[in-house]
Design a protein around this motif. Structure first.
Motif, PDB file in Angstrom:
ATOM      1  N   UNK A 232       0.838  -1.212   0.000  1.00  0.00           N
ATOM      2  CA  UNK A 232       0.000   0.000   0.000  1.00  0.00           C
ATOM      3  C   UNK A 232       0.871   1.259   0.000  1.00  0.00           C
ATOM      4  N   UNK A 233       0.363   2.252  -0.699  1.00  0.00           N
ATOM      5  CA  UNK A 233       0.972   3.584  -0.684  1.00  0.00           C
ATOM      6  C   UNK A 233      -0.051   4.505  -0.032  1.00  0.00           C
ATOM      7  N   UNK A 234       0.312   5.079   1.076  1.00  0.00           N
ATOM      8  CA  UNK A 234      -0.633   5.974   1.757  1.00  0.00           C
ATOM      9  C   UNK A 234       0.107   7.231   2.188  1.00  0.00           C
ATOM     10  N   UNK A 235      -0.634   8.218   2.637  1.00  0.00           N
ATOM     11  CA  UNK A 235       0.069   9.322   3.274  1.00  0.00           C
ATOM     12  C   UNK A 235      -0.113   9.209   4.781  1.00  0.00           C
ATOM     13  N   UNK A 236       0.534  10.104   5.503  1.00  0.00           N
ATOM     14  CA  UNK A 236       0.538   9.970   6.967  1.00  0.00           C
ATOM     15  C   UNK A 236      -0.854  10.032   7.588  1.00  0.00           C
ATOM     16  N   UNK A 237      -1.738  10.830   7.000  1.00  0.00           N
ATOM     17  CA  UNK A 237      -3.081  10.930   7.577  1.00  0.00           C
ATOM     18  C   UNK A 237      -3.789   9.580   7.485  1.00  0.00           C
ATOM     19  N   UNK A 238      -3.626   8.908   6.342  1.00  0.00           N
ATOM     20  CA  UNK A 238      -4.315   7.631   6.147  1.00  0.00           C
ATOM     21  C   UNK A 238      -3.730   6.575   7.087  1.00  0.00           C
ATOM     22  N   UNK A 263      -5.395  16.288   6.543  1.00  0.00           N
ATOM     23  CA  UNK A 263      -6.445  15.471   7.142  1.00  0.00           C
ATOM     24  C   UNK A 263      -7.022  14.518   6.118  1.00  0.00           C
ATOM     25  N   UNK A 264      -7.577  13.416   6.602  1.00  0.00           N
ATOM     26  CA  UNK A 264      -8.317  12.501   5.736  1.00  0.00           C
ATOM     27  C   UNK A 264      -9.538  12.000   6.500  1.00  0.00           C
ATOM     28  N   UNK A 265     -10.478  11.431   5.788  1.00  0.00           N
ATOM     29  CA  UNK A 265     -11.685  10.932   6.445  1.00  0.00           C
ATOM     30  C   UNK A 265     -12.352   9.885   5.557  1.00  0.00           C
TER      31      UNK A 265
END
Ligand code: ADP
Ligand code: MG
Length: 508
Positions: A232-238, A263-265
Motif C-alpha cells: 500500500x501507498x498511503x500518506x501519513x493521515x491515512x 487530514x483525511x476521512x
C-alpha cells in the motif's frame, strides 16, 4: 573678608546653582528617557494589539471557516481542480479492525524524520504484539537531490533494519509486505501506485515529477536485493486513520499537525462525484483532503502571513498550513517580534538573530509560551541563546509570551474549525438527520485520530483545540473524541499492508 566672604558666597552660590542645573539636566534626561521608554512600549503594545486583532477567531468567524471547509470539500469531490482542496482518492476501502495477523514492515517519509518500522500482529483480541521503530533525520542535501539518491538512501536503511531484525529473530519471512507512507500529494491510480503532484515541506526532487513513487521505491529495493513488495501507498493521515481505526472503530477521520498539516476521512463513494462508477466493496473510501492548501477569505490573515507567503518557496500554496503547522508558527512569531524590535526598540539593538528567517523554531516558541516560572526564565534563556538578545526585562518577556500565545491560539482554533468542517460534511456534528437506531438527534460517538509533533508536544495548543471545538459545537462536543496516536502514520501503513494483503478483508 567681606569681599572675600561675598566672593566666597558667590562661589558657593555658583556651585549650588551649578548643582541645581545639573540636577535639572539629569531629571530632564530621566523624564525624556521615561517618555521615550513609554513611547517605545506604546508602539510595541500597539503592534501586539494590532496583531491580536488581525488573528481574531471569535466563534462566529470559526463557524464561517467550518462552512467554507464543507463547501470546498463538496467542490473538491465534484471535480478535479474544483477547489483548492484536492480531495484525493486513496483507494483505501478497508481499514484494519484488530484481527490482522503476521509480520509487516513500513516506511514513513514525509517530513523532518524518516522512519522504518516492523509490526507484529497477533490476530483477534491480541492487539499489536510488538513493534520496532527506527527514526532518523533526513539529510538536508537529499531533500533536493534525485529520486535515485533519495530512494537509494531509504532502501539501504530498510535493508539494514530488516537484516538486523531477522538476525535477532533468527529467521526470514518469505513474503514481506511493506506499507509505504509518503506524505506528499499523490494522484493515486490504485492502493499501491501513484504519481507525485508536488513537493511540500522543503522537499524538491525534480526528477520525481510524473513518476510512480512506488515504482521508484520498488526499483531501489530491487537494487538493494531486498525481497519486498509494496502493498500500500498511503500518506501519513491515512496511516494515522488506520491505526486509530485498529484501536477504535468509531474513528472516522485523522488529522496531522506536525511539520505540515493535513487530514483525511471516510467518505461514502456516492458522494465522490468526480469518480462516478467507482465501486468499492464497502461503499466507502478514505479521502485525502490535502487540507494544508485550504483557503477561504474568512481566514484571519495578517500582513505577517502575507509576507511569510511571499518569501516562501511555494508562494500562494498551502495557505492553511502556513497558519497552522510546525514549520511556520515559530516563524510567524519571529516576524512579529522582529517588527516590534525595529519599530519600538524594546529589544535594544536590532542586530540580533531576530532578523534571520526561521531563527525561532516552533518547539522553542512552545517552550516560551508554556514557561510557568514567575520570572519567565525559559523565555529569557531562549531569547538570549537563540535570538542573541541579552537580558530582556520581565515586561518584554511577557510581550514575547503574548505573541506566542496569539500565534498558537489562532492555529489551534483553525484546526478545530477544520475538524468540525469534516464532521459536518459527514453528518457527525449533530446538525444532520438522526441516525437509524438511536434517539432522534442524538449524535454518534465519533473519534478523530490526531498525530504530529506539534500536537503531541504542545499541550497549550491541544487545550486551545479542545476549547474551540466546544465553543463551535456546544453539547455535541461531548460525543467527539480526539485521540492522539503515536507513530500511527507509519504503523498504520503496516496495518494497512496487512489489511490489504489478507484474503479476508475487513471493510470500512
Ligand atoms: P513530521 O511532521 O516531520 O513527520 P513530527 O510529526 O514529529 O514530524 O513533527 C515535527 C514538527 O512538530 C517539528 O517540525 C516541530 O515544528 C513540531 N514540534 C515538535 N515538537 C514540538 C513541541 N514540543 N512543541 C511544538 N511543536 C513541536
Ligand atoms: Mg510525520
Amino acid at each position: 573678608m567681606g569681599g572675600g566672604g561675598g566672593g566666597g558666597r558667590g562661589v558657593w552660590f555658583g556651585v549650588a546653582a551649578g548643582c541645581a542645573a545639573a540636577a535639572c539636566v539629569i531629571a530632564a534626561a530621566l523624564v525624556s528617557r521615561r517618555v521615550k521608554s513609554h513611547r517605545r512600549w506604546q508602539r510595541a503594545a500597539e503592534l501586539v494589539a494590532e496583531f491580536e486583532e488581525g488573528c481574531g477567531t471569535p466563534v462566529g468567524r470559526l463557524k464561517q471557516v467550518v462552512d467554507a471547509m464543507v463547501v470546498e470539500m463538496h467542490a473538491g469531490l465534484a471535480s478535479d481542480g474544483g477547489s483548492k482542496l484536492k480531495m484525493l482518492l486513496t483507494y483505501v476501502d478497508s481499514l484494519p479492525h484488530g484481527s490482522e495477523k503476521g509480520i509487516y514492515y513500513a516506511l514513513d517519509l514525509g517530513g523532518t524524520n524518516f522512519r522504518v518500522l516492523q509490526v507484529q500482529l497477533g490476530g483477534k483480541g491480541s492487539n499489536i504484539l510488538k513493534q520496532k521503530v527506527e527514526k532518523q533525520p533526513i539529510p538536508q542535501e537529499l531533500m533536493t537531490s534525485t529520486c535515485e539518491k533519495m530512494f537509494g538512501f531509504i532502501a539501504s536503511k530498510l535493508k539494514q533494519f530488516v537484516e538486523e531484525d531477522e538476525e535477532s529473530r533468527e529467521g526470514t519471512i518469505e513474503t514481506r509486505a511493506l506499507g509505504f507512507t509518503f506524505s506528499f500529494p499523490v494522484k493515486q491510480s490504485s492502493v499501491s501506485s501513484g504519481v507525485l503532484m508536488k513537493w511540500t515541506k522543503g522537499f524538491s526532487i525534480e526528477d520525481a515529477a510524473d513518476r510512480d513513487i512506488v515504482a521508484c521505491l520498488q526499483e531501489a529495493l530491487t537494487k538493494e536485493g531486498l525481497n519486498m513488495q509494496v502493498a500500500v501507498l498511503v500518506n501519513d493521515t491515512v496511516g494515522t486513520l488506520a491505526l486509530g481505526h485498529y484501536h477504535d472503530q468509531d474513528t472516522v477521520a485523522a488529522v496531522i499537525i506536525g511539520t505540515g498539516t493535513n487530514a483525511c476521512y471516510v467518505e461514502r463513494t456516492d458522494a465522490i462525484i468526480k469518480y462516478q462508477g467507482l465501486l468499492t466493496n464497502s461503499g466507502s473510501m478514505v479521502i485525502n483532503m490535502e487540507w494544508g492548501n485550504f483557503w477561504t477569505s474568512h481566514l484571519p490573515r495578517t500582513s505577517y502571513d502575507v509576507e511569510l507567503d511571499e518569501d516562501s518557496l511555494n508562494r500562494t500554496d498551502q495557505g492553511f498550513e502556513k497558519m497552522i503547522s510546525g514549520m511556520y508558527l515559530g516563524e510567524i512569531a519571529r516576524r512579529v517580534l522582529f517588527r516590534i524590535a525595529v519599530e519600538s526598540e524594546v529589544f535594544g539593538d536590532v542586530g540580533s538573530k531576530l532578523s534571520q528567517p526561521f531563527a525561532l523554531s516552533t518547539p522553542l516558541m512552545a517552550t516560551m509560551h508554556e514557561d510557568e516560572s514567575a520570572d519567565l526564565r525559559e523565555v529569557k534563556r531562549i531569547v538570549e541563546q537563540t535570538l542573541q538578545i541579552p537580558d530582556i526585562p520581565l515586561k518584554t518577556r511577557r510581550l514575547v509570551v503574548k505573541v506566542c500565545d496569539i500565534v498558537s491560539r489562532r492555529a489551534a482554533r483553525l484546526v478545530a474549525a477544520g475538524i468540525v468542517g469534516i464532521l459536518k460534511k459527514i453528518g457527525r456534528d449533530g446538525s444532520g438527520p438522526s441516525t437509524s437506531g438511536r434517539p432522534k438527534g442524538q449524535p454518534m460517538r465519533t473519534v478523530v485520530a490526531v498525530e504530529g509533533g506539534l500536537y503531541e508536544g504542545y499541550s497549550m495548543f491541544r487545550d486551545y483545540v479542545d476549547e474551540a471545538i466546544v465553543e463551535i459545537l456546544g453539547d455535541v462536543a461531548q460525543y467527539i473524541f480526539l485521540k492522539t496516536t503515536v507513530d500511527g502514520s507509519g504503523t498504520g501503513a503496516a496495518l494497512l499492508a496487512a489489511a490489504h494483503s489478507s484474503n479476508r478483508k475487513s471493510y470500512i
